[in-house]
Design a protein around this motif. Structure first.
Motif, short mmCIF file in Angstrom:
data_model
loop_
_atom_site.label_atom_id
_atom_site.label_comp_id
_atom_site.label_asym_id
_atom_site.label_seq_id
_atom_site.Cartn_x
_atom_site.Cartn_y
_atom_site.Cartn_z
N THR A 183 7.36 4.37 -4.78
CA THR A 183 7.76 4.34 -4.22
C THR A 183 9.58 4.52 -3.83
OG1 THR A 183 8.30 1.72 -4.15
CG2 THR A 183 6.48 2.20 -3.24
N PRO A 184 10.13 5.31 -4.06
CA PRO A 184 11.08 5.51 -4.63
C PRO A 184 12.54 5.50 -3.14
CG PRO A 184 10.16 8.27 -3.96
CD PRO A 184 9.07 7.13 -3.70
N HIS A 185 13.85 4.83 -3.26
CA HIS A 185 14.55 4.93 -2.63
C HIS A 185 15.73 5.30 -2.72
CE1 HIS A 185 11.86 1.79 -1.09
NE2 HIS A 185 12.13 1.94 0.12
N HIS B 231 -1.14 13.97 0.10
CA HIS B 231 0.29 14.41 0.76
C HIS B 231 -0.08 14.83 2.78
CE1 HIS B 231 2.26 15.08 -2.55
NE2 HIS B 231 1.72 16.07 -2.87
N ALA B 232 -1.82 14.88 2.64
CA ALA B 232 -1.92 14.60 3.88
C ALA B 232 -1.79 13.75 4.71
CB ALA B 232 -3.34 15.01 3.94
N PRO B 233 -1.28 14.00 6.17
CA PRO B 233 -1.04 13.25 6.95
C PRO B 233 -2.37 11.47 7.22
CG PRO B 233 -0.07 15.11 7.81
CD PRO B 233 -0.69 14.99 6.50
N LYS B 234 -3.16 12.25 7.14
CA LYS B 234 -4.40 11.57 7.32
C LYS B 234 -4.80 10.52 6.44
CE LYS B 234 -7.02 14.72 11.33
NZ LYS B 234 -6.68 13.26 12.07
N VAL B 235 -4.83 11.09 5.49
CA VAL B 235 -4.90 10.21 4.20
C VAL B 235 -3.44 9.76 3.43
CG1 VAL B 235 -5.23 10.93 1.70
CG2 VAL B 235 -6.27 12.66 2.71
N ARG B 236 -2.42 9.74 4.16
CA ARG B 236 -1.19 8.61 3.58
C ARG B 236 -1.44 7.85 5.07
NH1 ARG B 236 2.90 10.44 2.12
NH2 ARG B 236 4.31 9.35 3.23
N ALA B 237 -1.78 8.36 6.30
CA ALA B 237 -2.08 6.96 7.11
C ALA B 237 -3.62 6.00 6.10
CB ALA B 237 -2.58 7.61 8.48
N HIS B 238 -4.53 6.41 6.17
CA HIS B 238 -6.01 5.64 5.97
C HIS B 238 -5.37 4.88 4.65
CE1 HIS B 238 -9.83 4.25 5.08
NE2 HIS B 238 -9.75 4.82 3.07
N LEU B 239 -4.19 5.51 3.44
CA LEU B 239 -3.76 4.15 2.45
C LEU B 239 -2.79 3.57 3.09
CD1 LEU B 239 -3.80 6.63 -0.48
CD2 LEU B 239 -4.78 5.55 -0.14
N GLY B 240 -2.23 3.81 3.96
CA GLY B 240 -1.10 3.16 5.00
C GLY B 240 0.71 3.32 3.71
N LEU B 241 0.82 4.35 3.60
CA LEU B 241 1.74 4.78 3.24
C LEU B 241 3.39 4.88 4.57
CD1 LEU B 241 0.75 7.66 0.46
CD2 LEU B 241 0.23 5.10 0.57
N TYR B 242 4.23 4.75 3.69
CA TYR B 242 5.17 3.95 4.43
C TYR B 242 5.73 5.38 4.10
CZ TYR B 242 4.53 -0.22 5.30
OH TYR B 242 4.33 -2.07 5.53
N ASP B 243 7.04 6.49 5.16
CA ASP B 243 7.44 7.13 4.71
C ASP B 243 8.40 6.98 3.11
OD1 ASP B 243 7.07 8.28 7.18
OD2 ASP B 243 9.03 7.59 8.74
N GLY B 244 8.52 8.34 3.20
CA GLY B 244 9.19 8.31 1.95
C GLY B 244 8.30 8.04 0.25
N LEU C 297 14.12 -1.35 -10.86
CA LEU C 297 13.50 -0.96 -8.84
C LEU C 297 11.76 -1.46 -9.01
CD1 LEU C 297 15.70 1.63 -8.60
CD2 LEU C 297 16.39 -0.91 -8.49
N ARG C 298 11.01 -1.38 -10.11
CA ARG C 298 9.65 -1.34 -9.95
C ARG C 298 9.12 0.36 -8.38
NH1 ARG C 298 6.51 -5.09 -12.99
NH2 ARG C 298 4.66 -5.15 -11.59
N PRO C 299 9.30 0.91 -8.65
CA PRO C 299 9.09 2.21 -7.50
C PRO C 299 7.69 2.29 -7.73
CG PRO C 299 10.77 3.08 -9.11
CD PRO C 299 10.67 1.73 -9.79
N TRP C 300 7.22 2.10 -7.74
CA TRP C 300 6.20 2.48 -7.96
C TRP C 300 5.08 1.15 -6.75
CZ3 TRP C 300 7.89 1.32 -12.04
CH2 TRP C 300 6.65 -0.18 -12.91
N ARG C 301 3.50 1.10 -5.84
CA ARG C 301 2.34 0.18 -6.19
C ARG C 301 1.09 0.81 -5.88
NH1 ARG C 301 0.96 0.14 -0.42
NH2 ARG C 301 2.07 2.11 0.89
N PHE C 302 0.14 0.28 -6.23
CA PHE C 302 -1.44 0.47 -6.46
C PHE C 302 -2.02 -0.13 -5.32
CE2 PHE C 302 0.30 -0.63 -10.67
CZ PHE C 302 0.69 0.05 -10.98
N VAL C 303 -2.74 1.61 -4.63
CA VAL C 303 -3.89 0.80 -3.76
C VAL C 303 -5.42 1.19 -4.44
CG1 VAL C 303 -4.48 1.99 -1.89
CG2 VAL C 303 -2.05 1.70 -2.34
N VAL C 304 -6.03 -0.18 -4.15
CA VAL C 304 -6.65 0.27 -5.24
C VAL C 304 -7.80 0.56 -4.06
CG1 VAL C 304 -8.65 -1.29 -5.97
CG2 VAL C 304 -6.26 -1.64 -6.11
N ILE C 305 -9.12 1.22 -4.14
CA ILE C 305 -9.91 1.49 -3.55
C ILE C 305 -11.82 1.55 -4.03
CG2 ILE C 305 -11.41 3.26 -1.18
CD1 ILE C 305 -7.44 4.44 -2.47
N GLU C 306 -12.25 0.61 -3.75
CA GLU C 306 -13.26 0.65 -4.72
C GLU C 306 -14.77 0.66 -3.95
OE1 GLU C 306 -13.92 -3.24 -6.60
OE2 GLU C 306 -15.09 -2.89 -7.74
#
Ligand SMILES: Cc1cc2nc3c(=O)[nH]c(=O)nc-3n(C[C@H](O)[C@H](O)[C@H](O)COP(=O)(O)O)c2cc1C
Length: 187
Positions: free
Chosen positions: A100-102, A143-156, A45-54
């Motif tokens: 990215t579990p479903h 887990h903080a909403p502001k950080v999640r938003a910065h990373l562009g995370l989707y619900d879940g 399922l490849r239930p992960w992804r990587f967000v790279v910050i450099e």
């Protein structure tokens, strides 16, 4: 990194809290992420992804940590917020490993999260084997909403770990004492 015994390489891995430039370049990072993705993965399922910050992108990441801290603790002092901001700046590159579990009819969510954990450790190991330093960190701000938003995370989606990457700096950690694994043989 050299060495004839691959197990020696695995045994020799240590987390490196002090990391300097250079970080892996894009080709090197690509190789690390491909290797990190070669992990057990029920259902493929490849239930992960990587967000790279450099580099410069770490500054706004730190700002998002500090904003999350201010939201969570309105009484936080400027010094406390500044300390939180610097958590993003401890390495020249940070890779957020995102689970990215479903819901799936055969593969429970926990197994998908476990695969993401494997990918995170795979990245730590791959970096070590290529001579880079790495350290897996977590923190409530993942887990903080502001950080999640910065990373562009989707619900879940969930931050499984922040993998700090770079060139090892600072003192070489002392060798890990060989601890006997806890093993039970059933006969
Ligand atoms: C899920 C997970 C989260 C971690 N979070 C942190 C962390 O936030 N801060 C930290 O100092 N170490 C954290 N660690 C531990 C370090 O990555 C590292 O394993 C530890 O410092 C021991 O060093 P070693 O890997 O060389 O044995 C975490 C490890 C795991 C598996």
């Amino acid at each position: 990194m050299s060495g004839d015994d691959p197990l020696e390489l695995l045994r020799g891995r240590r987390s490196r809290p002090s990391l300097a430039a250079p970080a892996p370049d894009p080709d090197e990072l690509h190789d690390l992420l491909v290797a990190a993705s070669a992990v057990p993965d029920h259902g493929r399922l490849r239930p992960w992804r990587f967000v790279v910050i450099e580099g410069p992108a770490l500054v706004p990441l730190g700002d998002s940590f500090a904003a999350a801290h201010a939201e969570r603790s309105p009484d936080a002092t400027p010094a406390e917020l500044a300390r939180t901001r610097t958590k993003a700046l401890r390495a020249p590159m940070v890779v957020a490993v995102v689970a990215t579990p479903h819901e799936h009819p055969k593969v429970p969510m926990w197994e998908q999260r476990a695969a993401a954990v494997c990918a995170a450790h795979g990245l730590v190991l791959a970096a070590h084997l290529r001579g880079f330093g790495a350290m897996w960190r977590t923190g409530w701000y993942g887990h903080a909403p502001k950080v999640r938003a910065h990373l562009g995370l989707y619900d879940g989606e969930e931050v499984t770990g922040w993998i700090y990457l770079g060139t090892p700096a600072g003192p070489v950690p002392s060798p890990r004492p060989d601890a006997e694994p806890s093993v039970t043989w059933l006969g």
